[in-house]
Design a protein around this motif. Structure first.
Motif, PDB file in Angstrom:
ATOM      1  N   SER A 157     -12.893 -22.673 -10.119  1.00 47.80           N
ATOM      2  CA  SER A 157     -12.951 -22.065  -8.792  1.00 47.80           C
ATOM      3  C   SER A 157     -13.876 -20.860  -8.790  1.00 47.80           C
ATOM      4  O   SER A 157     -14.678 -20.680  -7.867  1.00 47.80           O
ATOM      5  CB  SER A 157     -11.530 -21.649  -8.365  1.00 47.80           C
ATOM      6  OG  SER A 157     -11.543 -21.025  -7.101  1.00 47.80           O
ATOM      7  N   GLY A 194     -18.045 -20.954  -3.145  1.00 43.77           N
ATOM      8  CA  GLY A 194     -18.258 -21.722  -1.923  1.00 43.77           C
ATOM      9  C   GLY A 194     -16.998 -22.385  -1.394  1.00 43.77           C
ATOM     10  O   GLY A 194     -15.885 -21.865  -1.516  1.00 43.77           O
ATOM     11  N   TRP A 195     -17.190 -23.586  -0.810  1.00 41.54           N
ATOM     12  CA  TRP A 195     -16.057 -24.275  -0.164  1.00 41.54           C
ATOM     13  C   TRP A 195     -15.022 -24.748  -1.184  1.00 41.54           C
ATOM     14  O   TRP A 195     -13.824 -24.787  -0.881  1.00 41.54           O
ATOM     15  CB  TRP A 195     -16.571 -25.466   0.642  1.00 41.54           C
ATOM     16  CG  TRP A 195     -17.195 -26.558  -0.191  1.00 41.54           C
ATOM     17  CD1 TRP A 195     -18.491 -26.706  -0.529  1.00 41.54           C
ATOM     18  CD2 TRP A 195     -16.495 -27.648  -0.818  1.00 41.54           C
ATOM     19  NE1 TRP A 195     -18.673 -27.813  -1.314  1.00 41.54           N
ATOM     20  CE2 TRP A 195     -17.464 -28.420  -1.499  1.00 41.54           C
ATOM     21  CE3 TRP A 195     -15.163 -28.056  -0.844  1.00 41.54           C
ATOM     22  CZ2 TRP A 195     -17.130 -29.561  -2.221  1.00 41.54           C
ATOM     23  CZ3 TRP A 195     -14.824 -29.202  -1.558  1.00 41.54           C
ATOM     24  CH2 TRP A 195     -15.797 -29.941  -2.234  1.00 41.54           C
ATOM     25  N   ALA A 196     -15.467 -25.100  -2.387  1.00 36.00           N
ATOM     26  CA  ALA A 196     -14.515 -25.537  -3.412  1.00 36.00           C
ATOM     27  C   ALA A 196     -13.583 -24.401  -3.803  1.00 36.00           C
ATOM     28  O   ALA A 196     -12.363 -24.593  -3.929  1.00 36.00           O
ATOM     29  CB  ALA A 196     -15.269 -26.050  -4.639  1.00 36.00           C
ATOM     30  N   ASP A 197     -14.138 -23.210  -3.971  1.00 34.33           N
ATOM     31  CA  ASP A 197     -13.318 -22.039  -4.295  1.00 34.33           C
ATOM     32  C   ASP A 197     -12.345 -21.739  -3.161  1.00 34.33           C
ATOM     33  O   ASP A 197     -11.151 -21.468  -3.404  1.00 34.33           O
ATOM     34  CB  ASP A 197     -14.243 -20.850  -4.540  1.00 34.33           C
ATOM     35  CG  ASP A 197     -13.473 -19.572  -4.837  1.00 34.33           C
ATOM     36  OD1 ASP A 197     -12.436 -19.647  -5.522  1.00 34.33           O
ATOM     37  OD2 ASP A 197     -13.908 -18.495  -4.388  1.00 34.33           O
ATOM     38  N   ALA A 198     -12.824 -21.802  -1.927  1.00 32.49           N
ATOM     39  CA  ALA A 198     -11.952 -21.510  -0.781  1.00 32.49           C
ATOM     40  C   ALA A 198     -10.826 -22.530  -0.676  1.00 32.49           C
ATOM     41  O   ALA A 198      -9.665 -22.172  -0.424  1.00 32.49           O
ATOM     42  CB  ALA A 198     -12.781 -21.498   0.505  1.00 32.49           C
ATOM     43  N   LEU A 199     -11.130 -23.803  -0.884  1.00 30.00           N
ATOM     44  CA  LEU A 199     -10.113 -24.849  -0.783  1.00 30.00           C
ATOM     45  C   LEU A 199      -9.039 -24.677  -1.853  1.00 30.00           C
ATOM     46  O   LEU A 199      -7.831 -24.743  -1.571  1.00 30.00           O
ATOM     47  CB  LEU A 199     -10.773 -26.222  -0.907  1.00 30.00           C
ATOM     48  CG  LEU A 199      -9.827 -27.433  -0.902  1.00 30.00           C
ATOM     49  CD1 LEU A 199      -9.081 -27.514   0.425  1.00 30.00           C
ATOM     50  CD2 LEU A 199     -10.604 -28.713  -1.164  1.00 30.00           C
ATOM     51  N   ARG A 215      -6.861 -21.583  -1.120  1.00 31.04           N
ATOM     52  CA  ARG A 215      -5.950 -21.715   0.022  1.00 31.04           C
ATOM     53  C   ARG A 215      -4.736 -22.556  -0.360  1.00 31.04           C
ATOM     54  O   ARG A 215      -3.621 -22.295   0.072  1.00 31.04           O
ATOM     55  CB  ARG A 215      -6.684 -22.353   1.197  1.00 31.04           C
ATOM     56  CG  ARG A 215      -7.803 -21.526   1.804  1.00 31.04           C
ATOM     57  CD  ARG A 215      -7.376 -20.166   2.356  1.00 31.04           C
ATOM     58  NE  ARG A 215      -7.134 -19.171   1.324  1.00 31.04           N
ATOM     59  CZ  ARG A 215      -8.100 -18.521   0.656  1.00 31.04           C
ATOM     60  NH1 ARG A 215      -9.379 -18.790   0.889  1.00 31.04           N
ATOM     61  NH2 ARG A 215      -7.802 -17.608  -0.234  1.00 31.04           N
TER      62      ARG A 215
END
Length: 296
Positions: free
Chosen positions: A117, A122-127, A130
């Protein structure tokens, strides 16, 4: 000292100096030494319990039911005459192995996920974060009981449920350390020269995030043992006739007023093991924390 004498003077290797310093720092902390001694004792009992038990832990003897502690039965007997000393010793295999397995699974998965992560961003870290936040928003014990109930009552399912619940703690810790490490100059240089993400994680990130993860794991063993005992107490962990400390305390609560020994000795085993691992983990944290310099 002459030049020739200086050349002949043995110089300790850096690794040996670090080990010597670690032992010196450990000796300065009586609580850490106490925790380490308790931890070592419980691990030895876990390993050698099959050869130390004076009776078969599952042997039923109704003529000896609910006997108080004596020379023959050091911890007394339970409602069907089984020797509690033998069951507490064998129970160490179930409870301590459960704690170690939970930490290995949750720490391994959580650390890798947190490093990925932090490196990916980016989006992978955010997903990923969360999902971890959602899991952390639910009380750990409630989520553990829900997962254990959904999977079915057994020690393996209880261990799996606890491991799943503990993963977010390692993810957050590993990600935070990764965000710091990836800003180092040599990590930036490795990325500039085309190092893959696997190389960055395995060769640079994990090596630098290992100390806090080891401390977290050492502290988590006691927590995992307590959670496994809790699930066993409410019937979602180990089932009869398996000798597991939490299940033994649950069986002994019906006799706690007259046969105090039934739940006292398994409860003391849980408390002593958790305290030992927590004391050692706390001392290890101070030892590896550069801000404290290894001092309590």
């Amino acid at each position: 000292m002459t030049i020739s004498e200086a050349r002949l003077t043995p110089v300790k290797a850096p690794g040996r100096r670090r080990v010597s310093k670690a032992f010196w720092l450990l000796r300065q902390s009586p609580l850490t030494l106490t925790g380490g001694a308790i931890m070592l004792l419980m691990l030895l009992l876990m390993l050698f319990s099959p050869w130390l038990t004076p009776f078969d832990p599952n042997a039923v003897d109704l003529s000896a039911r609910l006997q108080p502690p004596s020379a023959a039965h050091w911890f007394g007997t339970d409602e069907v005459g089984r020797d509690l000393f033998s069951r507490v010793l064998i129970g160490s295999q179930q409870s301590i192995v459960a704690g170690l397995a939970v930490v290995v699974v949750s720490g391994g998965i959580g650390s890798l996920l947190g490093c990925f992560s932090g490196v990916l961003g980016g989006w992978a870290d955010a997903l990923i974060m969360r999902v971890m936040d959602i899991m952390l928003s639910i009380p750990s014990l409630v989520l553990t009981m829900a997962l254990a109930a959904a999977l079915g009552p057994s020690l393996f399912n209880a261990m799996l449920a606890i491991a799943i619940v503990r993963i977010p703690f390692y993810v957050r810790l590993a990600r935070g350390q990764t965000l710091v490490v990836r800003q180092f100059a040599y990590v930036q240089a490795a990325r500039t020269f085309g190092a893959s993400r696997w190389h960055l994680i395995g060769w640079h990130v994990l090596r630098n995030t290992l100390p806090p993860l080891v401390v977290q794991a050492s502290l988590d063993i006691g927590t995992a043992i307590l959670m496994a005992a809790t699930l066993g107490f409410i019937g979602l962990g180990a089932q009869q006739p398996t000798a597991e400390w939490g299940a033994m305390v649950a069986n002994g609560r019906n006799y706690v007023l007259d046969q105090w020994w039934y739940c006292t000795f398994p409860g003391l085993a849980i408390m002593l093991t958790a305290v030992g691992f927590n004391l050692f983990g706390d001392g290890l944290r101070d030892l590896l924390d550069p801000k404290t310099g290894g001092r309590h």
